[in-house]
Design a protein around this motif. Structure first.
Motif, PDB file in Angstrom:
ATOM      1  N   ALA A  90     -21.292  -1.072   0.997  1.00  0.00           N
ATOM      2  CA  ALA A  90     -20.465  -0.361   0.807  1.00  0.00           C
ATOM      3  C   ALA A  90     -18.924  -0.445   2.049  1.00  0.00           C
ATOM      4  O   ALA A  90     -17.771   0.018   1.727  1.00  0.00           O
ATOM      5  CB  ALA A  90     -20.665   1.093   0.652  1.00  0.00           C
ATOM      6  N   GLY A  91     -20.040  -0.331   2.852  1.00  0.00           N
ATOM      7  CA  GLY A  91     -18.898   0.185   4.326  1.00  0.00           C
ATOM      8  C   GLY A  91     -17.814  -1.214   4.207  1.00  0.00           C
ATOM      9  O   GLY A  91     -16.852  -1.206   4.760  1.00  0.00           O
ATOM     10  N   THR A  92     -18.718  -2.576   3.976  1.00  0.00           N
ATOM     11  CA  THR A  92     -17.816  -3.273   4.311  1.00  0.00           C
ATOM     12  C   THR A  92     -16.497  -3.533   3.670  1.00  0.00           C
ATOM     13  O   THR A  92     -15.665  -3.459   3.986  1.00  0.00           O
ATOM     14  CB  THR A  92     -18.589  -5.000   3.605  1.00  0.00           C
ATOM     15  N   VAL A  93     -16.648  -3.188   1.958  1.00  0.00           N
ATOM     16  CA  VAL A  93     -16.124  -3.056   1.431  1.00  0.00           C
ATOM     17  C   VAL A  93     -14.744  -1.373   1.483  1.00  0.00           C
ATOM     18  O   VAL A  93     -13.335  -2.129   1.645  1.00  0.00           O
ATOM     19  CB  VAL A  93     -15.754  -2.077   0.111  1.00  0.00           C
ATOM     20  N   VAL A  94     -15.415  -0.573   2.775  1.00  0.00           N
ATOM     21  CA  VAL A  94     -14.296   0.213   2.662  1.00  0.00           C
ATOM     22  C   VAL A  94     -13.567  -0.298   3.945  1.00  0.00           C
ATOM     23  O   VAL A  94     -12.181   0.202   4.354  1.00  0.00           O
ATOM     24  CB  VAL A  94     -14.973   1.822   3.297  1.00  0.00           C
ATOM     25  N   LEU A  95     -14.218  -0.573   4.800  1.00  0.00           N
ATOM     26  CA  LEU A  95     -14.155  -1.515   6.242  1.00  0.00           C
ATOM     27  C   LEU A  95     -12.444  -2.038   5.719  1.00  0.00           C
ATOM     28  O   LEU A  95     -12.088  -3.088   6.543  1.00  0.00           O
ATOM     29  CB  LEU A  95     -14.412  -1.962   7.000  1.00  0.00           C
ATOM     30  N   THR A  96     -12.372  -3.240   5.232  1.00  0.00           N
ATOM     31  CA  THR A  96     -11.982  -4.499   4.263  1.00  0.00           C
ATOM     32  C   THR A  96     -10.733  -3.047   4.243  1.00  0.00           C
ATOM     33  O   THR A  96      -9.091  -4.181   4.255  1.00  0.00           O
ATOM     34  CB  THR A  96     -12.493  -5.390   3.133  1.00  0.00           C
ATOM     35  N   ILE A  97     -10.560  -2.936   2.962  1.00  0.00           N
ATOM     36  CA  ILE A  97      -9.603  -2.047   2.317  1.00  0.00           C
ATOM     37  C   ILE A  97      -9.107  -1.364   3.341  1.00  0.00           C
ATOM     38  O   ILE A  97      -7.952  -1.428   3.238  1.00  0.00           O
ATOM     39  CB  ILE A  97     -10.227  -1.367   1.269  1.00  0.00           C
ATOM     40  N   SER A  98      -9.669  -0.839   4.480  1.00  0.00           N
ATOM     41  CA  SER A  98      -8.727   0.305   5.207  1.00  0.00           C
ATOM     42  C   SER A  98      -7.667  -1.016   6.416  1.00  0.00           C
ATOM     43  O   SER A  98      -7.029  -0.643   7.130  1.00  0.00           O
ATOM     44  CB  SER A  98      -9.760   0.578   6.787  1.00  0.00           C
ATOM     45  N   GLY A  99      -8.201  -2.272   6.463  1.00  0.00           N
ATOM     46  CA  GLY A  99      -7.836  -2.390   7.601  1.00  0.00           C
ATOM     47  C   GLY A  99      -6.657  -3.254   6.869  1.00  0.00           C
ATOM     48  O   GLY A  99      -5.854  -3.476   7.637  1.00  0.00           O
ATOM     49  N   PHE A 100      -6.964  -2.922   5.444  1.00  0.00           N
ATOM     50  CA  PHE A 100      -5.463  -4.511   4.209  1.00  0.00           C
ATOM     51  C   PHE A 100      -4.347  -2.440   4.852  1.00  0.00           C
ATOM     52  O   PHE A 100      -3.244  -3.011   5.050  1.00  0.00           O
ATOM     53  CB  PHE A 100      -5.857  -4.239   3.586  1.00  0.00           C
ATOM     54  N   SER A 101      -4.985  -1.389   4.455  1.00  0.00           N
ATOM     55  CA  SER A 101      -3.612  -0.396   4.215  1.00  0.00           C
ATOM     56  C   SER A 101      -3.317  -0.335   5.994  1.00  0.00           C
ATOM     57  O   SER A 101      -1.870   0.129   6.209  1.00  0.00           O
ATOM     58  CB  SER A 101      -4.623   0.947   4.303  1.00  0.00           C
ATOM     59  N   ALA A 102      -4.376  -0.619   6.698  1.00  0.00           N
ATOM     60  CA  ALA A 102      -3.631  -0.074   8.245  1.00  0.00           C
ATOM     61  C   ALA A 102      -2.681  -1.255   8.953  1.00  0.00           C
ATOM     62  O   ALA A 102      -1.831  -1.147   9.581  1.00  0.00           O
ATOM     63  CB  ALA A 102      -4.826  -0.204   9.091  1.00  0.00           C
ATOM     64  N   ALA A 103      -2.681  -2.296   8.273  1.00  0.00           N
ATOM     65  CA  ALA A 103      -1.466  -3.909   8.408  1.00  0.00           C
ATOM     66  C   ALA A 103      -0.774  -3.297   7.450  1.00  0.00           C
ATOM     67  O   ALA A 103       0.058  -3.949   7.907  1.00  0.00           O
ATOM     68  CB  ALA A 103      -2.459  -4.678   7.854  1.00  0.00           C
ATOM     69  N   LEU A 104      -0.735  -2.594   6.648  1.00  0.00           N
ATOM     70  CA  LEU A 104       0.731  -1.954   5.945  1.00  0.00           C
ATOM     71  C   LEU A 104       1.692  -0.537   6.238  1.00  0.00           C
ATOM     72  O   LEU A 104       2.725  -1.057   6.040  1.00  0.00           O
ATOM     73  CB  LEU A 104       0.446  -2.184   4.245  1.00  0.00           C
ATOM     74  N   TYR A 105       0.321   0.094   7.148  1.00  0.00           N
ATOM     75  CA  TYR A 105       1.188   1.444   7.277  1.00  0.00           C
ATOM     76  C   TYR A 105       2.097   1.236   8.359  1.00  0.00           C
ATOM     77  O   TYR A 105       2.301   0.030   9.168  1.00  0.00           O
ATOM     78  CB  TYR A 105      -0.083   1.647   8.486  1.00  0.00           C
ATOM     79  N   PRO A 106       3.449   1.857   8.016  1.00  0.00           N
ATOM     80  CA  PRO A 106       4.093   2.755   7.513  1.00  0.00           C
ATOM     81  C   PRO A 106       4.557   2.153   5.573  1.00  0.00           C
ATOM     82  O   PRO A 106       4.942   2.787   6.107  1.00  0.00           O
ATOM     83  CB  PRO A 106       4.893   3.563   8.482  1.00  0.00           C
ATOM     84  N   ASP A 107       4.542   1.481   5.581  1.00  0.00           N
ATOM     85  CA  ASP A 107       4.737   0.477   4.472  1.00  0.00           C
ATOM     86  C   ASP A 107       4.388   0.679   3.210  1.00  0.00           C
ATOM     87  O   ASP A 107       2.289   0.406   3.321  1.00  0.00           O
ATOM     88  CB  ASP A 107       5.168  -0.368   4.123  1.00  0.00           C
ATOM     89  N   LEU A 108       4.773   0.821   1.897  1.00  0.00           N
ATOM     90  CA  LEU A 108       2.993   0.700   1.122  1.00  0.00           C
ATOM     91  C   LEU A 108       3.906  -0.900   0.634  1.00  0.00           C
ATOM     92  O   LEU A 108       2.772  -1.054  -0.267  1.00  0.00           O
ATOM     93  CB  LEU A 108       3.545   1.961  -0.252  1.00  0.00           C
TER      94      LEU A 108
END
Length: 165
Positions: A90-108
């Motif tokens: 579960a942590g792997t999934v959360v970290l993967t999504i977090s990395g993707f989100s951090a790369a997008l920030y501040p954009d959607l």
């Protein structure tokens, strides 16, 4: 789903079925690792701005932790430590999504839509944040009651309609 499901099912099964879910979980984790690793060079070729952002400090920290977490999940499955594997997966999934989100920030949508531009107006946000705790007061106890009602393992040998709860 193909990654988490077999890993979660190892905790809920026994015997040969558990071993089958273990093998499927390890295969899914390996496939996910290969596919996400191949995605980085593809992103460098097709989406250079996203790839550049992905390899910045914060997104790279999340991605590195996701890799470490995925490898840890594999090791835990190999050692048949199913509960720990479930948590780390579960942590792997959360970290993967977090990395993707951090790369997008501040954009959607990179270069097209920022988070600020997509945000609702302040009165809408205030109304939502006012109603949210009230809704949680109803929803959370209802979910607890639901899970409490259907807790435990059913007796597979009992006839339908007479199963133990």
């Amino acid at each position: 789903m193909r990654y988490l499901t077999p890993i979660y099912m190892t905790v809920r099964t026994v015997g040969a079925l558990r071993d089958d879910f273990r093998r499927r979980g390890m295969a899914a984790a390996l496939a996910l690792g290969v596919i996400t690793t191949m995605a980085v060079p593809v992103a460098m070729a097709d989406a250079p701005l996203f790839a550049q952002r992905l390899l910045r400090s914060w997104p790279l920290v999340f991605v590195s932790l996701a890799v470490l977490s995925g490898l840890t999940t594999q090791m835990l499955l190999w050692r048949r430590q199913y509960l720990a594997a479930q948590i780390v997966a579960a942590g792997t999934v959360v970290l993967t999504i977090s990395g993707f989100s951090a790369a997008l920030y501040p954009d959607l949508i990179i270069g097209q839509l920022t988070i600020a531009a997509a945000a609702a107006p302040p009165p809408t946000l205030k109304a939502f944040l006012t109603v949210l705790p009230l809704g949680a007061l109803i929803l959370v106890p209802s979910l607890v009651y639901l899970y409490w009602t259907f807790r435990g393992e059913p007796d597979p040998h009992a006839p339908p309609g007479k199963r133990n709860r």
